[in-house]
Write a protein that holds these residues in place. Structure first.
Motif, PDB file in Angstrom:
ATOM      1  N   HIS A  71      -2.253 -15.032   8.720  1.00  0.00           N
ATOM      2  CA  HIS A  71      -3.624 -14.850   8.246  1.00  0.00           C
ATOM      3  C   HIS A  71      -3.830 -15.304   6.803  1.00  0.00           C
ATOM      4  O   HIS A  71      -4.859 -15.005   6.203  1.00  0.00           O
ATOM      5  CB  HIS A  71      -4.034 -13.380   8.369  1.00  0.00           C
ATOM      6  N   ASN A  72      -2.836 -15.976   6.230  1.00  0.00           N
ATOM      7  CA  ASN A  72      -2.941 -16.496   4.860  1.00  0.00           C
ATOM      8  C   ASN A  72      -3.128 -15.391   3.824  1.00  0.00           C
ATOM      9  O   ASN A  72      -3.834 -15.563   2.824  1.00  0.00           O
ATOM     10  CB  ASN A  72      -4.080 -17.522   4.741  1.00  0.00           C
ATOM     11  N   PHE A  73      -2.514 -14.213   4.057  1.00  0.00           N
ATOM     12  CA  PHE A  73      -2.544 -13.157   3.048  1.00  0.00           C
ATOM     13  C   PHE A  73      -1.772 -13.600   1.807  1.00  0.00           C
ATOM     14  O   PHE A  73      -0.874 -14.425   1.892  1.00  0.00           O
ATOM     15  CB  PHE A  73      -1.909 -11.877   3.605  1.00  0.00           C
ATOM     16  N   GLY A  74      -2.128 -13.011   0.674  1.00  0.00           N
ATOM     17  CA  GLY A  74      -1.453 -13.352  -0.567  1.00  0.00           C
ATOM     18  C   GLY A  74      -0.299 -12.418  -0.910  1.00  0.00           C
ATOM     19  O   GLY A  74       0.362 -12.608  -1.924  1.00  0.00           O
ATOM     20  N   GLY A  75      -0.057 -11.421  -0.082  1.00  0.00           N
ATOM     21  CA  GLY A  75       0.978 -10.455  -0.423  1.00  0.00           C
ATOM     22  C   GLY A  75       0.437  -9.398  -1.376  1.00  0.00           C
ATOM     23  O   GLY A  75      -0.724  -9.433  -1.788  1.00  0.00           O
ATOM     24  N   VAL A  76       1.272  -8.451  -1.729  1.00  0.00           N
ATOM     25  CA  VAL A  76       0.849  -7.347  -2.591  1.00  0.00           C
ATOM     26  C   VAL A  76       0.579  -7.820  -4.013  1.00  0.00           C
ATOM     27  O   VAL A  76      -0.299  -7.319  -4.691  1.00  0.00           O
ATOM     28  CB  VAL A  76       1.898  -6.220  -2.564  1.00  0.00           C
TER      29      VAL A  76
ATOM     30  N   GLN B 153       8.263  -2.926  -7.463  1.00  0.00           N
ATOM     31  CA  GLN B 153       7.882  -3.539  -6.180  1.00  0.00           C
ATOM     32  C   GLN B 153       8.713  -4.799  -5.953  1.00  0.00           C
ATOM     33  O   GLN B 153       8.232  -5.909  -6.071  1.00  0.00           O
ATOM     34  CB  GLN B 153       6.389  -3.856  -6.175  1.00  0.00           C
ATOM     35  N   HIS B 154       9.955  -4.593  -5.572  1.00  0.00           N
ATOM     36  CA  HIS B 154      10.850  -5.731  -5.405  1.00  0.00           C
ATOM     37  C   HIS B 154      10.839  -6.279  -3.980  1.00  0.00           C
ATOM     38  O   HIS B 154      11.332  -7.370  -3.731  1.00  0.00           O
ATOM     39  CB  HIS B 154      12.280  -5.333  -5.772  1.00  0.00           C
ATOM     40  N   ASN B 155      10.296  -5.535  -3.026  1.00  0.00           N
ATOM     41  CA  ASN B 155      10.350  -5.980  -1.626  1.00  0.00           C
ATOM     42  C   ASN B 155       8.982  -5.902  -0.940  1.00  0.00           C
ATOM     43  O   ASN B 155       8.905  -5.721   0.266  1.00  0.00           O
ATOM     44  CB  ASN B 155      11.355  -5.124  -0.844  1.00  0.00           C
TER      45      ASN B 155
ATOM     46  N   ALA C  98       4.184  -8.164   2.210  1.00  0.00           N
ATOM     47  CA  ALA C  98       3.772  -7.021   3.021  1.00  0.00           C
ATOM     48  C   ALA C  98       2.257  -7.019   3.235  1.00  0.00           C
ATOM     49  O   ALA C  98       1.505  -7.565   2.419  1.00  0.00           O
ATOM     50  CB  ALA C  98       4.199  -5.720   2.358  1.00  0.00           C
ATOM     51  N   PRO C  99       1.768  -6.410   4.311  1.00  0.00           N
ATOM     52  CA  PRO C  99       0.324  -6.416   4.588  1.00  0.00           C
ATOM     53  C   PRO C  99      -0.475  -5.487   3.698  1.00  0.00           C
ATOM     54  O   PRO C  99      -1.680  -5.662   3.546  1.00  0.00           O
ATOM     55  CB  PRO C  99       0.243  -5.962   6.050  1.00  0.00           C
TER      56      PRO C  99
END
Length: 210
Positions: free
Chosen positions: A129-134, A141-143, A147-148
């Motif tokens: 869905h072309n999300f940009g990530g967190v 926030q290393h992982n 993530a959605p």
């Protein structure tokens, strides 16, 4: 609506009349055999059924063997129905006749291409869905980069809404690309070059509609 069944060979590029380099998809279109003719009296509508690509006799069900035997042809792998075939083909679409690409399309025509897109398997939200990530990777926030994130509220409405964009299977869908131009026809090899891209991998079946 008239059309033909073909197989995607690959992509290339040719120079147009005004000197532009146009990316094209090369498709082997036909010859297709008329395996059934439908009319208003018996079926309620006018249509013809075309068959394309040889199929092994041992892998063909008996019902289909009889169906193709009526048309006096060998079993076909791909069968597609085209409703309301063009008027100029009336009288020429008898059972067992062959239809070629240059009989349906001419250079400069515009057509629609239908294919099955490449399957990508189970994919995450960034690819699907072309999300940009967190976002940034600071504050521990290393992982969480791909993530959605949050997917809903808490005690109200106490559920996740339908249609939420999440990870899942991607690709493998029927896709229709409209208004592609016929750049070149090679009748002696049943080849047709159309501008732009067509969904699906090489050697996949493609339906061309006019």
């Amino acid at each position: 609506m008239s059309g033909i069944i073909g197989r995607k060979i690959g992509m290339t590029s040719i120079f147009s009349a005004d000197g532009r380099n146009v990316a094209c998809t090369l498709i082997e279109a036909g010859p297709c055999v008329v395996t059934q003719v439908k009319n208003v009296e018996t079926d309620g509508y006018n249509a013809i059924q075309l068959g394309y690509a040889e199929r092994k006799e041992k892998n063909t069900p008996k019902a289909l063997k009889g169906h193709f035997k009526k048309a006096n042809t060998t079993p076909k792998r791909k069968v597609v129905e085209f409703r309301d075939f063009r008027v100029e083909f009336e009288g020429q679409v008898n059972l067992g006749n062959s239809i070629l690409a240059h009989e349906v399309f001419k250079e400069g025509d515009f057509l629609d291409a239908i294919g099955t897109s490449k399957g990508k398997g189970f994919q995450g939200v960034v690819k699907r869905h072309n999300f940009g990530g967190v976002g940034g990777q600071t504050h521990g926030q290393h992982n969480r980069l791909r993530a959605p994130g949050s997917i809903g509220a808490c005690s109200f409405p106490s559920r996740v809404f339908k249609g939420m964009r999440m990870a899942g299977r991607m690709g493998g869908n029927r896709v229709k690309v409209i208004n592609l131009k016929v750049m070149k026809l090679i009748p002696e090899r049943n080849l047709i070059l159309i501008s732009g891209s067509v969904p699906g991998p090489k050697n996949s079946f493609v339906i061309l509609e006019k």
